[in-house]
Design a protein around this motif. Sequence first.
Motif, short mmCIF file in Angstrom:
data_model
loop_
_atom_site.label_atom_id
_atom_site.label_comp_id
_atom_site.label_asym_id
_atom_site.label_seq_id
_atom_site.Cartn_x
_atom_site.Cartn_y
_atom_site.Cartn_z
N VAL A 1 0.80 -1.19 0.19
CA VAL A 1 -0.08 0.05 -0.09
C VAL A 1 1.04 1.26 -0.04
CG1 VAL A 1 -1.67 1.45 1.18
CG2 VAL A 1 -2.07 -1.13 0.92
N ARG A 2 1.91 1.28 0.80
CA ARG A 2 2.80 2.40 0.90
C ARG A 2 3.50 2.82 -0.39
NH1 ARG A 2 6.41 2.84 6.04
NH2 ARG A 2 6.55 5.00 5.21
N LYS B 1 0.93 3.90 -3.23
CA LYS B 1 0.56 5.34 -2.82
C LYS B 1 1.50 6.17 -3.24
CE LYS B 1 -3.05 5.08 0.73
NZ LYS B 1 -3.47 5.50 2.01
N LEU C 1 2.09 6.41 -6.98
CA LEU C 1 0.86 7.42 -7.54
C LEU C 1 1.06 8.74 -7.29
CD1 LEU C 1 -2.42 5.19 -7.09
CD2 LEU C 1 -1.12 5.53 -8.98
N ASP C 2 1.72 9.08 -6.07
CA ASP C 2 2.00 10.69 -5.47
C ASP C 2 3.10 11.17 -6.66
OD1 ASP C 2 0.05 10.62 -3.82
OD2 ASP C 2 1.67 10.29 -1.93
N LYS D 1 -5.94 4.07 -7.73
CA LYS D 1 -5.94 4.76 -6.36
C LYS D 1 -7.04 4.21 -5.47
CE LYS D 1 -6.37 9.35 -4.62
NZ LYS D 1 -6.76 10.82 -4.81
N LEU E 1 -6.34 0.53 -4.21
CA LEU E 1 -5.15 0.65 -2.89
C LEU E 1 -6.12 1.14 -1.73
CD1 LEU E 1 -2.25 2.32 -4.57
CD2 LEU E 1 -1.96 0.14 -3.56
N GLY E 2 -7.00 2.15 -1.85
CA GLY E 2 -7.74 2.45 -0.68
C GLY E 2 -8.54 1.21 -0.09
N GLU F 1 -6.43 -1.21 1.68
CA GLU F 1 -6.03 -0.53 3.04
C GLU F 1 -6.74 -0.92 4.01
OE1 GLU F 1 -3.59 3.09 4.67
OE2 GLU F 1 -4.89 3.38 2.94
#
Length: 208
Positions: A174-175, A178, A181-182, A198, A201-202, A205
């Motif tokens: 997940v980290r 993310k 994607l950032d 996105k 992944l959310g 999580e």
Amino acid sequence: MRPISEEDLTTRARIRDAALGLFAEHGVKATTIRGIAAVSGVSPGLVQHHFGTKEELRQACDDYVLGYLREQIDVGVTGGNLEKPEFIENVHRTAPPLMKYLGRALVDGSPGAAAMFDELVTMTEEHLSHEGHSEADHRARAAVLTAMKLGIAVLHEHVSRALGADVYSTPGTVRVGKAQLDLIRPEFLGRELFEQAKTGLGRLEERH
């Protein structure tokens, strides 16, 4: 020629999986047929019966990993399943040994590793070319993006240490996802694909 039995297929898969793990951990040169046989619980002769030489076994591993990557890209990207946590969890469960193998293969070098990298670049280029930006050098963008993403596989031990979590664990997945994607503009991947990733992944999580 006698038909291949289900037992033969199971044994062949067990040998291949043992080889994937040992090749990833020790490299091809340091891995022996005898060591693969010991891990897979068969005789060295049976390893040779199914795969011939160690190089042929490595080629079988390369083919298996490339087939897996093609399938996951087809199901996840082309099939629009990136937002489904079931898809992500399946990849999370099945991908780590294959990605560790690929990372080691890219470092050690082999015709199969080169072919895998080239095909991933080509598939990425095809996707990027569908997102417009006709003036962009899609080949260069695809090559750089592929190298950046595969860098996690090559450097997974270092990235895990820096994060304090195994990149192949759910929290690590997940980290890393993310963070990727950032760092990537939505327009680069395409807004729809970006939002699917996105969302997936959310949801993953939230489940954990």
